[in-house]
Design a protein around this motif. Structure first.
Motif, short mmCIF file in Angstrom:
data_model
loop_
_atom_site.label_atom_id
_atom_site.label_comp_id
_atom_site.label_asym_id
_atom_site.label_seq_id
_atom_site.Cartn_x
_atom_site.Cartn_y
_atom_site.Cartn_z
N SER A 2 0.75 -1.21 0.16
CA SER A 2 0.05 0.02 -0.06
C SER A 2 0.89 1.28 0.06
O SER A 2 1.93 1.43 0.56
CB SER A 2 -0.92 0.01 1.17
N THR A 287 5.59 2.80 -5.12
CA THR A 287 5.54 1.51 -5.01
C THR A 287 6.69 0.72 -5.89
O THR A 287 7.51 0.17 -5.19
CB THR A 287 4.12 0.88 -5.47
N GLU A 610 2.35 -7.14 -1.69
CA GLU A 610 1.22 -5.83 -1.80
C GLU A 610 -0.27 -6.71 -2.11
O GLU A 610 -1.10 -6.17 -1.67
CB GLU A 610 1.65 -5.03 -3.02
N GLU A 611 -0.24 -7.86 -2.92
CA GLU A 611 -1.52 -8.39 -3.16
C GLU A 611 -2.02 -8.91 -1.85
O GLU A 611 -3.25 -8.92 -1.54
CB GLU A 611 -1.19 -9.46 -4.38
N GLU A 613 -1.44 -7.92 1.10
CA GLU A 613 -1.99 -6.73 2.13
C GLU A 613 -3.12 -6.29 1.67
O GLU A 613 -4.15 -5.79 2.42
CB GLU A 613 -0.95 -5.84 2.17
N GLN A 614 -3.70 -6.39 0.48
CA GLN A 614 -5.14 -5.94 0.01
C GLN A 614 -5.90 -6.87 0.13
O GLN A 614 -7.30 -6.58 -0.28
CB GLN A 614 -4.75 -5.64 -1.60
N GLY A 615 -5.64 -8.00 0.96
CA GLY A 615 -6.72 -8.98 1.26
C GLY A 615 -6.98 -10.31 0.42
O GLY A 615 -7.61 -11.18 0.96
N HIS A 616 -5.95 -10.59 -0.56
CA HIS A 616 -6.00 -11.82 -1.37
C HIS A 616 -5.06 -12.97 -0.25
O HIS A 616 -4.25 -12.66 0.56
CB HIS A 616 -5.22 -11.74 -2.57
N GLN A 707 -3.39 -8.18 7.05
CA GLN A 707 -4.32 -8.47 5.93
C GLN A 707 -5.85 -8.18 6.38
O GLN A 707 -6.21 -8.50 7.20
CB GLN A 707 -4.07 -9.79 5.38
N ASP A 713 -13.06 -8.84 -5.44
CA ASP A 713 -11.70 -9.01 -6.30
C ASP A 713 -11.68 -8.55 -7.61
O ASP A 713 -11.49 -9.26 -8.67
CB ASP A 713 -11.02 -10.52 -6.05
N ARG A 716 -7.79 -4.69 -11.66
CA ARG A 716 -7.74 -3.33 -12.08
C ARG A 716 -7.03 -3.36 -13.58
O ARG A 716 -7.07 -2.31 -14.11
CB ARG A 716 -6.71 -2.69 -11.36
#
Length: 723
Positions: A2, A287, A610-611, A613-616, A707, A713, A716
């Motif tokens: 993030s 990033t 990163e993925e 931490e985004q909830g995956h 997380q 999902d 993007r």
């Protein structure tokens, strides 16, 4: 990762650069122009010496050169005559003819130290069958040159042109001639870089499909000459090797392109996700810029392994090499955002639709790896074990004469063939030189070892004794002979042992002794801290370091299998087996590959983080992370591979060995290690990947990665074309 968790400093640098774009562009233009001038002038200030201050053999060799002006670690030229089958050295008139030929060679080289059968009366200069005679000829070398006999060799060959003894031709050979690959100078750095640059442009054109492909080359085109500004300055402070030109140009090309690739790819992704151009530039800097920062620091730290050695020429490669990642970071963090902000969108021509930043091919590969993580892990480890196995027979030393002769001039090859065919052997090409006070004692190293001490080789109360066996000094038999010579020399009061074989042995002790393990330990510790901060984990850095160790061991195994054992060298390089891996190559491969391969690990793992931490969940984070970075890693690795292939185009065998290790290591690392084994292990470990004990987090001043609950999902970015 993030944006909130990204270091603000990286974004601030990009924002400052955008606000002062004219100053940034002007500064880099000036540095690049100065670098071009420095590169042109630095060539005359670079040397090719292999000094080992403080080591016994080096100090003896220095004393030999000081007393006699020749020899030491500079092996002799050898003038060889192989007489016809019906003629021997004792045949009528032959000795006089040999004396005339050898005297002519000596007159062509004023100040040379020479010895032969006619001048000494010793049959040690004649083969057992009496048909072959040779002369040891030590010219005054050009100290610090990559070819110390560049002037001496034409002089002696010219003097002996057309010379014959009873109808037999006269040949001039020697270790330096054989090792030169027929080249009297250094390889063309410009040609190597141009080849690698064109190859890189082709790869980038396939990846980007637009004029954006030129941006990474622009960054490399600024970073590489800028590095030469500092290299030129370093020549006034310390010895700098001629090899730094090749290493900086080709490694710089790969590293700078890697960093620009990462940032430009992320900029594309953010624009495709709906951000305007300025925001996309800043987001890519915050990033991908973080990954570039930590990747560059790990490359810099790894090259400290060379910079901290006691060997000047390797230290110079380390000092010059660590400049490249630091300068590449600076150019990528300042100039690249300015260019993307100013003309980035216009450089998407001729692409008509938004660029895809997710590789469908690598996404599918990642799904297969995650679904079969156990088999993927076991299969990768089996491949690595197979590649690593040859390393246990690794023999360090100079490539043996029979191997270097393959690309040497025909004259030198013929001379070596005469020596080996007569049973004298290649050992005489690199004798051990013993420096001792004048006295009656002879050097007696036992059967199988020849020693000569011509009366003419005395000066100032000192004498030089040359000793050799029939075996190549890099072979096991040759190393055993050196041990026997050293034992015999120890019985001579005040004697010191020098020559190229003894200095090689000291070189190995100096490079691979206890100090190296302390340096490697420090590098591993610093790298672990950097990775722990970047990845906010304990296990991910441990895994990355273990995989790096496997990757390096496999690269060394490939070197041993291909060059030392000779599997494929005839087909690929027209060279036979070398019987040894050049003694400095493994350390150079370690220093360069450790950091370069860690680049890819950081690129992949920061995106997986990163993925995640985004909830995956872990599996999805791995699949998405590889989908976003797989094409980037393989493209960067391919560019580096082609750069190292270009390096292998030089005639010198030791540089070919270095290029093979680097090229094999980088491709192996980007495919088997980072493409299969790394994601399989992350999938196997699950949430354990991000374990970070509170005391460690406090010590490193980082927050554990948390997380949030998984939400919708939506992708993007649309999957791009296969790569």
């Amino acid at each position: 990762m993030s944006e909130q968790s990204s270091p603000r400093g990286v974004t601030r640098v990009a924002a400052w650069s955008l606000a002062h774009r004219r100053l940034v562009v002007l500064a880099w233009i000036v540095l690049a122009l100065l670098g071009g001038l420095a590169a042109a002038r630095s060539g005359s200030r670079l040397t090719f010496t292999f000094d080992l201050p403080g080591q016994a053999a080096y100090e003896t060799n220095t004393a030999v050169v000081k007393a006699f002006g020749t020899g030491g670690d500079n092996p002799p030229l050898v003038v060889v005559v192989r007489l016809p089958a019906s003629v021997g050295v004792d045949s009528p008139g032959v000795k006089e003819q040999l004396d005339g030929v050898f005297s002519r060679a000596e007159r062509a080289l004023p100040g040379a130290r020479a010895a032969s059968w006619p001048s000494t009366g010793s049959r040690d200069f004649v083969s057992a069958d009496g048909r072959t005679a040779f002369e040891l000829l030590y010219p005054v070398p050009r100290f610090g040159s990559s070819d110390p006999y560049a002037q001496a060799l034409p002089a002696v060959t010219g003097a002996l042109a057309g010379a014959r003894v009873d109808g037999a031709p006269v040949h001039v050979t020697g270790a330096t001639i054989l090792a030169s690959g027929g080249s009297s100078g250094s390889s063309s750095v410009l040609l190597e870089t141009l080849f690698a640059g064109v190859a890189a442009l082709v790869v980038l054109a396939v990846v980007f499909g637009s004029l954006v492909a030129f941006l990474p080359l622009l960054i490399a085109g600024v970073a590489i000459p800028t590095a030469f500004v500092f290299i030129y300055a370093l020549t006034y402070v310390t010895t700098m090797s001629t090899l730094v030109q090749n290493i900086v140009a080709l490694v710089g090309l790969g590293v700078a392109i890697d960093y620009a690739l990462l940032i430009v790819t992320r900029w594309r992704e953010e624009r495709a996700g709906g951000l305007d151009n300025r925001d996309a530039v800043l987001k890519a800097s915050s990033t991908a810029g973080k990954s570039v920062l930590f990747s560059g620091l790990t490359v810099t730290v790894s090259l400290a392994a060379l910079a901290l050695t006691s060997v000047p020429f390797l230290r110079s490669i380390g000092l010059a090499g660590l400049l490249i990642p630091l300068i590449s970071i600076a150019v990528s963090a300042t100039l690249l955002p300015v260019v993307l902000d100013a003309v980035g969108p216009r450089m998407e021509w001729p692409r008509r639709k938004p660029a895809g930043t997710v590789s469908a091919l690598w996404t599918r590969i990642a799904r297969v790896v995650v679904a079969h993580r156990v088999w993927a892990t076991l299969g990768s480890l089996a491949v690595l074990a197979l590649l690593i196995t040859p390393v246990f027979s690794l023999n360090l030393g100079e490539p043996q004469a029979t191997a270097t002769a393959a690309t040497a001039p025909a004259e030198a090859r013929a001379g070596l063939a005469d020596l080996t065919g007569a049973g004298i052997g290649p050992g005489v090409l690199r004798p051990t030189e013993v420096l001792a006070p004048v006295g009656p004692q002879a050097l007696d190293a036992g059967p199988g070892i020849t020693s000569v001490a011509p009366q003419a080789w005395t000066r100032g109360g000192l004498r030089v004794i040359d000793a050799w066996s029939g075996a190549d000094p890099s072979s096991a038999a040759g190393k055993a002979a050196l041990d026997r010579i050293r034992t015999a020399a120890a019985r001579l009061p005040g004697a010191g042992v020098g020559g190229a074989p003894a200095q090689d042995a000291d070189f190995i002790d100096a490079l691979y002794g206890p100090d190296l393990w302390l340096i490697i330990g420090a590098i591993v510790l610093v790298t672990f801290v950097l990775l722990a901060r970047a990845l906010r984990s304990v296990w991910l850095p441990v895994k990355a370091l273990l995989l790096n160790a496997m990757s390096l061991a496999a690269a060394f195994g490939v070197l041993t299998f291909v060059w030392q054992e000779g599997h494929g060298t005839e087909a690929l390089f027209s060279n036979p087996a070398t019987g040894a891996v050049t003694l400095w190559v493994p350390l150079a491969v370690f220093a360069l590959l450790f950091g370069l391969s860690m680049d890819y690990e950081v690129f992949i793992l920061t995106r997986i983080n990163e993925e995640y931490e985004q909830g995956h969940d872990t599996d999805q984070a791995v699949i998405r992370g590889i989908g976003h970075t797989g094409r980037l890693v393989t493209s960067g690795a391919l560019i580096l591979f082609l750069a190292f292939v270009a390096l292998g185009g030089v005639p010198q065998t030791d540089v070919k060995i270095l290029s093979t290790g680097l090229a094999a290591g980088i491709i192996l690392d980007a495919t088997v290690i980072r493409g299969v084994l790394a994601p399989a292990l992350v999938a196997l470990l699950g949430r354990i990947n991000w374990w970070l004990p509170t005391p460690v987090a406090r010590l490193l001043r980082i927050e554990p990665l948390t997380q949030p609950p998984a939400g919708p999902d939506p992708d993007r970015t649309a999957p791009g074309s296969d790569c």
